[in-house]
Design a protein around this motif. Structure first.
Motif, PDB file in Angstrom:
ATOM      1  N   PRO A  83       0.786  -1.215   0.000  1.00  8.30           N
ATOM      2  CA  PRO A  83       0.000   0.000   0.000  1.00  8.30           C
ATOM      3  C   PRO A  83       0.827   1.279   0.000  1.00  8.30           C
ATOM      4  N   PHE A 111       3.537  -1.705  16.110  1.00  7.12           N
ATOM      5  CA  PHE A 111       3.074  -3.084  15.970  1.00  7.12           C
ATOM      6  C   PHE A 111       3.816  -3.987  16.942  1.00  7.12           C
ATOM      7  N   VAL A 130       3.764   0.297   8.504  1.00  2.00           N
ATOM      8  CA  VAL A 130       4.838   0.911   9.282  1.00  2.00           C
ATOM      9  C   VAL A 130       4.404   1.113  10.731  1.00  2.00           C
ATOM     10  N   VAL A 131       3.428   1.956  10.928  1.00  2.00           N
ATOM     11  CA  VAL A 131       2.899   2.147  12.284  1.00  2.00           C
ATOM     12  C   VAL A 131       1.387   1.912  12.250  1.00  2.00           C
ATOM     13  N   PRO A 132       0.821   1.475  13.357  1.00  2.00           N
ATOM     14  CA  PRO A 132      -0.629   1.240  13.340  1.00  2.00           C
ATOM     15  C   PRO A 132      -1.383   2.557  13.146  1.00  2.00           C
ATOM     16  N   THR A 133      -2.462   2.522  12.381  1.00  2.00           N
ATOM     17  CA  THR A 133      -3.327   3.691  12.285  1.00  2.00           C
ATOM     18  C   THR A 133      -4.112   3.772  13.611  1.00  2.00           C
ATOM     19  N   GLN A 136      -6.361   0.904  14.290  1.00  2.00           N
ATOM     20  CA  GLN A 136      -5.598  -0.316  14.581  1.00  2.00           C
ATOM     21  C   GLN A 136      -5.016  -0.237  15.991  1.00  2.00           C
ATOM     22  N   LYS A 159      -9.063  -0.401   8.337  1.00  2.00           N
ATOM     23  CA  LYS A 159      -9.955  -1.170   9.209  1.00  2.00           C
ATOM     24  C   LYS A 159      -9.796  -2.676   8.982  1.00  2.00           C
ATOM     25  N   ALA A 161      -7.121  -4.508   8.310  1.00  2.00           N
ATOM     26  CA  ALA A 161      -6.021  -5.056   9.115  1.00  2.00           C
ATOM     27  C   ALA A 161      -6.331  -4.933  10.603  1.00  2.00           C
ATOM     28  N   GLN A 215     -11.259  -8.615  -2.408  1.00  2.00           N
ATOM     29  CA  GLN A 215     -10.193  -7.744  -1.872  1.00  2.00           C
ATOM     30  C   GLN A 215      -9.788  -8.184  -0.453  1.00  2.00           C
ATOM     31  N   GLU A 219      -6.263  -9.855   1.172  1.00  2.00           N
ATOM     32  CA  GLU A 219      -5.576  -9.370   2.372  1.00  2.00           C
ATOM     33  C   GLU A 219      -5.447 -10.514   3.395  1.00  2.00           C
ATOM     34  N   GLU A 283     -18.400  -3.186   6.787  1.00  2.00           N
ATOM     35  CA  GLU A 283     -19.340  -2.301   6.069  1.00  2.00           C
ATOM     36  C   GLU A 283     -20.768  -2.639   6.487  1.00  2.00           C
ATOM     37  N   ALA A 318     -17.442   2.819   8.360  1.00  2.00           N
ATOM     38  CA  ALA A 318     -17.043   4.226   8.433  1.00  2.00           C
ATOM     39  C   ALA A 318     -18.216   5.069   8.907  1.00  2.00           C
ATOM     40  N   ASP A 442     -10.337  -0.735  -2.322  1.00  2.00           N
ATOM     41  CA  ASP A 442      -9.039  -0.162  -1.983  1.00  2.00           C
ATOM     42  C   ASP A 442      -8.174  -0.273  -3.227  1.00  2.00           C
ATOM     43  N   ARG A 471     -12.725   6.737  -1.623  1.00  2.00           N
ATOM     44  CA  ARG A 471     -11.916   5.884  -2.513  1.00  2.00           C
ATOM     45  C   ARG A 471     -10.619   6.590  -2.870  1.00  2.00           C
ATOM     46  N   ILE A 475      -5.019   6.100   3.332  1.00  2.00           N
ATOM     47  CA  ILE A 475      -3.830   5.779   4.134  1.00  2.00           C
ATOM     48  C   ILE A 475      -2.687   6.798   3.952  1.00  2.00           C
TER      49      ILE A 475
END
Ligand SMILES: Nc1ncnc2c1ncn2[C@@H]1O[C@H](COP(=O)(O)OP(=O)(O)OP(=O)(O)O)[C@@H](O)[C@H]1O
Length: 587
Positions: A83, A111, A130-133, A136, A159, A161, A215, A219, A283, A318, A442, A471, A475
């Motif tokens: 991503p 993480f 890299v870092v959690p949102t 997350q 969401k 992950a 999708q 993942e 969703e 969301a 995504d 859309r 990220i």
């Protein structure tokens, strides 16, 4: 931002670098701190020592995991799928996080702090996380802790992950212990009709559309790498024979659309729910809008055979309409957590929103002009409200030699997959779609979303608008959303202005009369309905003046959880995972 495992990793995002405890003001000599003296001073002032984070280490046995397979790894984690978080990721963290539940959650900021199974941690690294949102940061420890979760966060904020990572971490190393027996498909003479088994998944993920199912399946395949767990996907439109063959090879994680899942639940020779430990509704709002309530109720009830007391339920979205809250109340444990990043239905500042006035009969020319004048052509998604309008616009633009394709519910599976593939690969970088068909997509580098038709109440209203523009600007990337507005869209005017003001986007002249004079935006969101209903306020507790319900007994915290960007210091005694966040990890 560079890969966290390369040498130029953002300092400490994965906890691998030395903590930088000596700030270096630019252009001056390094400031040297006497740590002992500072510690003594802090203790004298009554500050306790920094306590180590509870779930820092992975505590159980690694269990049995599969070998590394470089060829498979290259397919699953190739560049095409990475991503690559955008450089404006910090915008996401500026949004306040509200948590309600029986106890405080210590969010993870790295993480490596989450106590994830090492193989899952490695998969996160391989996937380029890299870092959690923020979502997350909160959802991972909550799910690892065994709680049910309702989670609301902006589009493109990771969401998927947020639930896949902790679920896989709990299952990693346990495939042999928990999974149903599986046939050896490599055995000579293997025949699915005689050797196939009944699928007995451990995880069910329900999503509204086939494209989204595929999708999320992709993942899940990445996160399942080395787990020896087998993900499968099932959706309406997939021939039942193929579905039967796939499930017959064994299935541990089933990603499915609600209709197809209910069909399968009625075929006990194909699917049994008796082992399901995790049910995720992704969703959720969209599925309720599409009248899948009966199916969702059946799925949440878990079939007749599931009696697992530890069964965890999760709902992600969301936006979060009333129907979804009712479902949560009905099926989730009373002490479930509500995690909300920002306001339900909020978008973020990485999407620049433009509203332009265009008469109904001038729209086609206007969209052409817009496309032809784009500074740098890039992937563009155009939304119409009806299938007929999608077809007409596709023809019109195609005849003007623009590289378009289109998608809507009347297209067969093959056509839908071809269109999406052409869009993803850039062969047809202009995709025209109805809103529903693009829910949750995504796609890398969508730079422009155009609402050729704005979604009036009949087409999902302002929450549909939020999903559509989501859309782009995913990220940490920036994106542009242009919407054509005219007199037919007046019912959406106020809600649009509210969102524009909230995201600091320009309010056009023709809507300026709707801008609140005192700057106070009144959001007519679902959480307010809840408060009005006086039923305890599922979103109670966020005393932040944003219209949330007042604190309700039983929901724990009476203040909003700390904003994700301030080191999580809102409350005395509330220590973030792993101590203070890394100094320069972008959060
Ligand atoms: N921590 C992370 N760092 C970098 N990229 C991430 C991280 N978490 C997820 N991603 C990537 O971000 C993208 C968006 O994630 P995802 O589709 O889960 O968003 P979402 O919140 O579900 O959006 P929507 O509401 O629109 O469905 C994906 O490509 C995903 O792989």
């Amino acid at each position: 931002m560079s890969d966290s495992f390369g040498n130029d990793a953002p300092a400490d995002a994965w906890g691998t670098n030395e903590p930088q405890d000596t700030p270096q003001p630019s252009g001056s000599a390094p400031v040297v701190f006497d740590k002992e003296a500072l510690a003594q001073r802090a203790r004298e002032q009554g500050w306790t020592e920094t306590t180590a984070y509870d779930y820092e280490a992975f505590e159980r046995e690694i269990g049995e995991i599969g070998p590394e397979v470089p060829e498979l790894e290259a397919i699953l984690f190739g560049r095409e799928f990475r991503p690559e978080q955008g450089e404006h990721i910090a915008q996401l963290k500026e949004i306040e996080v509200h948590v309600e539940g029986p106890e405080r959650i210590a969010p993870i900021v790295r993480f490596t702090d989450a106590g994830l199974h090492p193989a899952v941690l490695a998969n996160c690294q391989r996937a380029g996380y890299v870092v959690p949102t923020p979502i997350q940061g909160y959802a991972i420890p909550t799910i690892l802790g065994g709680s049910d979760v309702v989670a609301i966060a902006q589009t493109g904020s990771g969401k998927t992950a947020a639930y896949l990572v902790p679920i896989l971490s709990k299952l990693m190393g346990k495939a042999k212990k928990l999974s149903a027996p599986r046939p050896d498909v490599t055995k000579p003479g293997f025949d699915i009709r005689s050797h196939g088994v009944r699928a007995e998944p451990l995880v069910i993920v329900v999503v509204p559309t086939r494209e989204l199912a595929i999708q999320i399946f992709d993942e899940a395949r990445r996160m399942c790498y080395r787990s020896m767990l087998r993900p499968c996907v099932a959706y309406g439109g997939l021939p039942m024979q193929i579905c039967r063959e796939e499930l017959g090879k064994g299935c541990d994680i089933l990603i499915a659309t609600p209709g197809r899942l209910c069909d399968l639940m009625d075929k006990p020779d194909l699917l049994s729910m008796n082992r399901v430990k995790f049910t995720v509704i992704d969703e959720a709002d969209e599925m309720l809008d599409q009248d899948w309530e009966t199916e969702l109720t059946k799925i949440m009830a878990g079939g007749d055979t599931n009696e697992d007391a530890d069964h965890q339920f999760m709902m992600f979205s969301a936006t979060f309409p009333k129907g979804a809250r009712e479902l949560a109340r009905k099926f989730m444990a009373e002490d479930h957590f509500n995690i909300r990043v920002g306001r339900a239905g909020q978008t973020h500042k990485n999407i620049r929103q433009n509203i332009v006035y265009v008469d109904q009969n001038a729209k086609r020319e206007a969209v052409y002009d817009l496309l032809i004048s784009m500074e740098k052509p890039g992937r563009t998604l155009i939304f119409c409200n009806s299938k007929a309008a999608v077809d007409l616009l596709d023809d019109f633009l195609y005849n003007r030699q623009l590289p378009t394709t289109s998608i809507h519910a009347d297209r067969n599976q093959r056509e839908r997959e071809d269109a999406l593939r052409a869009f993803r690969t850039g062969k047809a970088p202009i995709l025209i779609a109805t809103g529903v068909s693009a829910r949750g997509w995504d796609v890398k580098n969508v730079v422009h979303v155009i609402n050729y038709d704005l979604p009036s109440a009949m087409y999902g209203g302002i929450s549909e608008y939020v999903h559509r523009i989501g859309r782009t600007g995913r990220i940490g990337h920036q994106g542009l959303a242009t919407s054509f507005y005219n007199d037919r869209d007046e019912d959406l005017g106020q809600a649009l202005v509210n969102i524009l003001v909230e995201c600091e986007c320009e309010v056009p002249e023709f809507l300026s009369h709707l801008t609140p004079e005192d700057g106070n935006i009144q959001f007519d969101d679902d959480s307010d309905d809840e408060a009005e209903a006086g039923d305890g306020g599922a979103w109670g507790g966020a005393a932040d003046g944003d219209g949330d319900a007042p604190a309700a007994a039983g929901w724990g915290s009476a203040e909003p959880a700390a904003p994700a960007d301030d080191g999580f210091t809102a409350d005395a005694g509330f220590t973030p995972a792993g101590g203070a966040p890394p100094a320069d990890d972008g959060w």
